[in-house]
Design a protein around this motif. Sequence first.
Motif, PDB file in Angstrom:
ATOM      1  N   GLY A 333       0.805  -1.204   0.000  1.00 30.77           N
ATOM      2  CA  GLY A 333       0.000   0.000   0.000  1.00 30.77           C
ATOM      3  C   GLY A 333       0.842   1.259   0.000  1.00 30.77           C
ATOM      4  N   GLY A 334       2.154   1.131   0.004  1.00 29.83           N
ATOM      5  CA  GLY A 334       3.035   2.297  -0.067  1.00 29.83           C
ATOM      6  C   GLY A 334       3.515   2.809   1.257  1.00 29.83           C
ATOM      7  N   LEU A 335       3.131   2.106   2.375  1.00 26.94           N
ATOM      8  CA  LEU A 335       3.638   2.527   3.669  1.00 26.94           C
ATOM      9  C   LEU A 335       5.081   2.050   3.850  1.00 26.94           C
ATOM     10  CD1 LEU A 335       0.497   1.879   5.923  1.00 26.94           C
ATOM     11  CD2 LEU A 335       1.234   4.000   4.814  1.00 26.94           C
ATOM     12  N   VAL A 336       5.874   2.904   4.460  1.00 30.93           N
ATOM     13  CA  VAL A 336       7.318   2.637   4.574  1.00 30.93           C
ATOM     14  C   VAL A 336       7.734   2.688   6.034  1.00 30.93           C
ATOM     15  CG1 VAL A 336       9.619   3.411   3.924  1.00 30.93           C
ATOM     16  CG2 VAL A 336       7.734   3.622   2.297  1.00 30.93           C
ATOM     17  N   ALA A 337       8.651   1.751   6.396  1.00 25.01           N
ATOM     18  CA  ALA A 337       9.297   1.752   7.711  1.00 25.01           C
ATOM     19  C   ALA A 337      10.811   1.809   7.498  1.00 25.01           C
ATOM     20  CB  ALA A 337       8.902   0.516   8.503  1.00 25.01           C
ATOM     21  N   HIS A 338      11.486   2.419   8.464  1.00 22.43           N
ATOM     22  CA  HIS A 338      12.955   2.575   8.340  1.00 22.43           C
ATOM     23  C   HIS A 338      13.664   1.975   9.550  1.00 22.43           C
ATOM     24  CE1 HIS A 338      11.333   5.744   5.698  1.00 22.43           C
ATOM     25  NE2 HIS A 338      12.465   5.594   4.997  1.00 22.43           N
ATOM     26  N   CYS A 339      14.863   1.477   9.308  1.00 19.92           N
ATOM     27  CA  CYS A 339      15.759   0.998  10.364  1.00 19.92           C
ATOM     28  C   CYS A 339      17.200   1.357  10.001  1.00 19.92           C
ATOM     29  CB  CYS A 339      15.602  -0.501  10.593  1.00 19.92           C
ATOM     30  SG  CYS A 339      16.320  -1.516   9.267  1.00 19.92           S
ATOM     31  N   GLU A 340      18.037   1.249  10.971  1.00 21.59           N
ATOM     32  CA  GLU A 340      19.462   1.566  10.742  1.00 21.59           C
ATOM     33  C   GLU A 340      20.300   0.307  10.920  1.00 21.59           C
ATOM     34  OE1 GLU A 340      22.964   4.668  12.232  1.00 21.59           O
ATOM     35  OE2 GLU A 340      20.937   4.763  13.081  1.00 21.59           O
ATOM     36  N   LEU A 341      21.243   0.127  10.036  1.00 28.26           N
ATOM     37  CA  LEU A 341      22.148  -1.029  10.069  1.00 28.26           C
ATOM     38  C   LEU A 341      23.561  -0.534  10.342  1.00 28.26           C
ATOM     39  CD1 LEU A 341      22.717  -4.042   9.692  1.00 28.26           C
ATOM     40  CD2 LEU A 341      22.861  -3.635   7.217  1.00 28.26           C
ATOM     41  N   GLN A 342      24.155  -1.052  11.392  1.00 30.19           N
ATOM     42  CA  GLN A 342      25.542  -0.712  11.745  1.00 30.19           C
ATOM     43  C   GLN A 342      26.396  -1.965  11.603  1.00 30.19           C
ATOM     44  OE1 GLN A 342      25.551   0.964  15.657  1.00 30.19           O
ATOM     45  NE2 GLN A 342      24.411   2.795  15.048  1.00 30.19           N
ATOM     46  N   ILE A 343      27.412  -1.879  10.709  1.00 24.23           N
ATOM     47  CA  ILE A 343      28.285  -3.021  10.410  1.00 24.23           C
ATOM     48  C   ILE A 343      29.704  -2.667  10.827  1.00 24.23           C
ATOM     49  CG2 ILE A 343      29.169  -4.553   8.621  1.00 24.23           C
ATOM     50  CD1 ILE A 343      26.664  -3.964   6.994  1.00 24.23           C
ATOM     51  N   ASP A 344      30.273  -3.462  11.748  1.00 21.58           N
ATOM     52  CA  ASP A 344      31.662  -3.299  12.170  1.00 21.58           C
ATOM     53  C   ASP A 344      32.536  -4.283  11.386  1.00 21.58           C
ATOM     54  OD1 ASP A 344      31.103  -1.337  14.064  1.00 21.58           O
ATOM     55  OD2 ASP A 344      30.548  -2.851  15.556  1.00 21.58           O
ATOM     56  N   ILE A 345      33.675  -3.797  10.870  1.00 18.11           N
ATOM     57  CA  ILE A 345      34.613  -4.613  10.110  1.00 18.11           C
ATOM     58  C   ILE A 345      35.715  -5.091  11.049  1.00 18.11           C
ATOM     59  CG2 ILE A 345      36.083  -4.729   8.072  1.00 18.11           C
ATOM     60  CD1 ILE A 345      33.121  -4.157   7.508  1.00 18.11           C
ATOM     61  N   SER A 346      35.911  -6.388  11.104  1.00 21.87           N
ATOM     62  CA  SER A 346      36.973  -6.970  11.942  1.00 21.87           C
ATOM     63  C   SER A 346      38.278  -7.021  11.150  1.00 21.87           C
ATOM     64  CB  SER A 346      36.584  -8.383  12.407  1.00 21.87           C
ATOM     65  OG  SER A 346      35.406  -8.342  13.171  1.00 21.87           O
ATOM     66  N   ASP A 347      39.359  -6.681  11.842  1.00 18.91           N
ATOM     67  CA  ASP A 347      40.678  -6.650  11.194  1.00 18.91           C
ATOM     68  C   ASP A 347      41.261  -8.049  11.097  1.00 18.91           C
ATOM     69  OD1 ASP A 347      43.042  -5.449  10.116  1.00 18.91           O
ATOM     70  OD2 ASP A 347      44.016  -5.787  12.056  1.00 18.91           O
ATOM     71  N   GLU A 348      41.922  -8.288   9.986  1.00 20.40           N
ATOM     72  CA  GLU A 348      42.697  -9.496   9.782  1.00 20.40           C
ATOM     73  C   GLU A 348      44.135  -9.087   9.450  1.00 20.40           C
ATOM     74  OE1 GLU A 348      41.053 -12.046   6.871  1.00 20.40           O
ATOM     75  OE2 GLU A 348      39.541 -12.879   8.232  1.00 20.40           O
ATOM     76  N   ASN A 349      45.061  -9.966   9.767  1.00 21.11           N
ATOM     77  CA  ASN A 349      46.475  -9.659   9.520  1.00 21.11           C
ATOM     78  C   ASN A 349      46.785  -9.901   8.047  1.00 21.11           C
ATOM     79  OD1 ASN A 349      49.076  -8.891  10.132  1.00 21.11           O
ATOM     80  ND2 ASN A 349      49.728 -10.948  10.692  1.00 21.11           N
ATOM     81  N   ASP A 350      46.308  -8.966   7.239  1.00 24.27           N
ATOM     82  CA  ASP A 350      46.493  -9.095   5.795  1.00 24.27           C
ATOM     83  C   ASP A 350      47.479  -8.079   5.229  1.00 24.27           C
ATOM     84  OD1 ASP A 350      44.907  -6.959   6.364  1.00 24.27           O
ATOM     85  OD2 ASP A 350      43.585  -7.211   4.635  1.00 24.27           O
ATOM     86  N   ASN A 351      48.148  -7.334   6.092  1.00 19.58           N
ATOM     87  CA  ASN A 351      49.127  -6.346   5.626  1.00 19.58           C
ATOM     88  C   ASN A 351      50.473  -6.602   6.302  1.00 19.58           C
ATOM     89  OD1 ASN A 351      47.573  -4.107   3.993  1.00 19.58           O
ATOM     90  ND2 ASN A 351      46.282  -4.592   5.763  1.00 19.58           N
ATOM     91  N   ALA A 352      51.466  -6.839   5.482  1.00 20.57           N
ATOM     92  CA  ALA A 352      52.830  -6.991   6.016  1.00 20.57           C
ATOM     93  C   ALA A 352      53.382  -5.610   6.361  1.00 20.57           C
ATOM     94  CB  ALA A 352      53.735  -7.666   4.994  1.00 20.57           C
ATOM     95  N   PRO A 353      54.280  -5.538   7.331  1.00 20.27           N
ATOM     96  CA  PRO A 353      54.876  -4.237   7.653  1.00 20.27           C
ATOM     97  C   PRO A 353      55.569  -3.628   6.428  1.00 20.27           C
ATOM     98  CG  PRO A 353      55.418  -5.865   9.338  1.00 20.27           C
ATOM     99  CD  PRO A 353      54.780  -6.608   8.204  1.00 20.27           C
ATOM    100  N   GLU A 354      55.426  -2.338   6.299  1.00 21.53           N
ATOM    101  CA  GLU A 354      56.033  -1.613   5.176  1.00 21.53           C
ATOM    102  C   GLU A 354      57.237  -0.826   5.688  1.00 21.53           C
ATOM    103  OE1 GLU A 354      54.841   1.779   1.842  1.00 21.53           O
ATOM    104  OE2 GLU A 354      53.333   0.990   3.238  1.00 21.53           O
ATOM    105  N   ILE A 355      58.414  -1.134   5.118  1.00 20.03           N
ATOM    106  CA  ILE A 355      59.671  -0.494   5.533  1.00 20.03           C
ATOM    107  C   ILE A 355      60.014   0.584   4.524  1.00 20.03           C
ATOM    108  CG2 ILE A 355      62.111  -0.827   6.055  1.00 20.03           C
ATOM    109  CD1 ILE A 355      61.478  -3.742   6.674  1.00 20.03           C
ATOM    110  N   THR A 356      60.206   1.782   5.008  1.00 15.72           N
ATOM    111  CA  THR A 356      60.607   2.907   4.155  1.00 15.72           C
ATOM    112  C   THR A 356      61.941   3.447   4.664  1.00 15.72           C
ATOM    113  OG1 THR A 356      58.298   3.487   3.782  1.00 15.72           O
ATOM    114  CG2 THR A 356      59.962   5.152   3.225  1.00 15.72           C
ATOM    115  N   VAL A 357      62.941   3.416   3.785  1.00 11.17           N
ATOM    116  CA  VAL A 357      64.260   3.968   4.131  1.00 11.17           C
ATOM    117  C   VAL A 357      64.197   5.470   3.876  1.00 11.17           C
ATOM    118  CG1 VAL A 357      66.739   3.904   3.691  1.00 11.17           C
ATOM    119  CG2 VAL A 357      65.390   1.796   3.550  1.00 11.17           C
ATOM    120  N   LEU A 358      64.160   6.228   4.950  1.00 17.83           N
ATOM    121  CA  LEU A 358      64.040   7.679   4.817  1.00 17.83           C
ATOM    122  C   LEU A 358      65.355   8.324   4.404  1.00 17.83           C
ATOM    123  CD1 LEU A 358      61.862   8.422   7.962  1.00 17.83           C
ATOM    124  CD2 LEU A 358      61.107   8.026   5.618  1.00 17.83           C
TER     125      LEU A 358
END
Length: 834
Positions: A333-358
């Motif tokens: 009938g065209g009536l609308v309801a709203h809700c909010e979705l909150q999504i937290d992203i969990s970290d994974e060890n997918d990045n190796a340390p980056e070494i920069t010689v200054l």
Amino acid sequence: MAVRQNQTDCRRRAAGRAVLLPALLLVLCCRAAAERIRYAIPEELGRGSLVGPLARDLGLSPAELPARKLRVASAANRQLKYFTVSGESGNLYVSERLDREEMCGESASCSVSFEALVQNPLNVFHVEVAIQDVNDNAPTFSKAALHLEIAELTLPGARFPLEMARDADVGSNSLLTYQLTANPSFTLALKERPGGKKQPELVLERELDREKQSSFELVLTAVDGGDPVKSGTVQVRVNVTDANDNAPVFSKSVYEARVRENVPSGSLVVRVRATDADAGSNGRVSYSFGNVPDGVRALFSVESDSGEVRTAGPLDFEEKRKYSFGLEARDGGGLVAHCELQIDISDENDNAPEITVLSVSSPVPEDAPAGTVVALLNVNDADSGENGQVWCELSGEAPLSMVSSSVGSYKVVTASALDREQASEHRVTVVARDRGSPSLSSRASLVLEVSDVNDNAPVFEEAAYSAYVAENNAAGAPVVRVRARDADAGANGRVSYWLAGGSAGAAPYVSVEARSGAVYAQRSFDYEQCREFAVAVRAQDGGAPARSSTATVRVFVLDRNDNAPRVLWPASGSGASGSGASSLPAAFEVVPRSAEAGYLVGKVVAVDADAGRNAWLSYELVQASEPSLFRVGLHSGEVRTARAVSERDAAKQRVVAVVKDHGQPALSATATLHVVLAESLQEALPELSERAAGADSPAELQFYLVLALALLSALFLLSVALAVLARLRRAGPPAVLRCLGAQRFSVPGAAFPADFCEGTLPYSYNLCVAPARAVAEGAWLPPPLPSVPAEELLGAEPCGKPSPSSSAGAGEPPTDTDADAPQVCKPSRSRFFL
């Protein structure tokens, strides 16, 4: 260290002007963490806008900038592109337009971090620039018009949620309020939602009559809290329908979910559910996104029928850690309801340390003290928690260590003294590992070159050199070559040679070539003048200050057979055998005719200034009036009778002997002896007279004979008197008076020095014979030789050894077993000089 933090408030005022005025930068000073400088600037600054006086805040004066070489660096190169530093003034400027929403998204805080590097000495400072939000985004709605269908039976007071506007700004700039155009049938109400956001709702103020008015056109305006304010509008179109009096209702107003990053696309995140009490099409609910950014739609999808929210693209914790967006449920009938979705992203060890010689300081002098900074590193891990905790170490054997200077920054310093002679370069590997599970690591190689310092003196291959050079060498002939090595490099290891000194008088003898170390003779050497000498050669490198060492070169001169034997007796004048025309006196040996074989006639005395085999002399008889009558000792040079003298032998005999050395080739000299065969001096006088007759007149000869007889008589009487006196003093037996000649007279000393530098030596001798006894050898009275210095005789330097004295006294009687027998003493041989 005091650090200044610049905070700048930028406000845009639209007073009828179409251009954006530059923001006013206000600098406030405060204490901050050590080695960190903070600035705060508004977003949207144009290229070339001043951020802050970086050099001044670092304590650098404009005069120091060229030497300190101020520059900026960052492990995240995508952030470094926004800023640049002036090499002349040291000010930090914006190099690219800053958009906080593009850089940080919906994050409440936004900052850019990088490092400021200075040289001489090397140091690093951390700079953080906070990007302040500017109200540059107006609220927006996802749709141009909102469509609502309200049943005519809806009671007044009913609320119909409207779409919330979205403002990309943060803080007060994103606080939205809503306004609705005036209408007697509807008003606007705001519902507080979690997080402080306000949900606009359309409130029905009075009953609707579809027959009177089937639709309404309203305008919803969203206004933010910025200065100046910005707003956005959307049309709200309300259609009045029949009898759908129940709107969908979500089971939760807020759904929370957690999902790991890097999950495959299509993974289920959460399922939402809404119910509608109506039946039929009015109770059939479909799900869709509300007003969400396009980035959310690219990462997530929602099933319209089931309400399942799934991933549509790769999630990256490092890009964004939390997503919050709205979902709506609409019935038939065209009536609308709203809700909010909150999504937290969990970290994974997918990045190796980056070494920069200054920065790397290479080469490093080998005398650099321990603790000298040779490299600056920045290590960054985009993960969080233990996955982002990094520890570093150096792999490889090198006198280097790593020191943490601040979070994520490390200094590579020397751990001990460097030695270029042991290692001219050091290669190490920097290993960075995180604490994730499984642990990830990365590596970077560092090559450190060590520059040379003059810390090594030249070292000779030998401490002392010995060279042997034959005498009479040519001037400029090579003698020996010395060589020294220097462990240093370049000019510090370039060795040159010099004469540093030596034995007295040795310096003019040799010279040394500066580059090669070759030692050359400066003149011809003479073994008879100098047999050995020593010089000191100094090896010096080209460092500053120079280092040197010395070595001794001892040169030994080898003898050559360059000196012929020299006859000392008979003298050359007495040995002349020419005719009576010679005016030189001649020496004669008187041999009695009763002499038996082996009788000592005389001795050829010769010396050789050479040494060794070159001075070994041998004697040979080369000519004689009666070759069978005489013989010469091979090594002694003694001339003796080879047989008994006979009456047939001529009274005058001439004997020529040759003296040879053992050199290669051998050198020789001749000696001539004149012998008179006579029993006594009186018998020899006629022969002497005959020889002298050819040279002098009879009157002169008679005068010389009388003079000679007188002298001989005087000598004889003097000898007898001295013998008697000596005998009386010793109280000897009177029988001595019957034989005045039985006493042997010895010479106090030799006529020449006892040592002629390893040459052969002369000696003197006397002879005493008894009746009826053949005496082979005796003591001879020495000839009256002139006192000539040994230097003139040898033609060389004396060795300096004293001549030994004779041990026999002048009046010492001879030791003889036949001393008691009657003796008749007479001169067995006599020398006479005319």
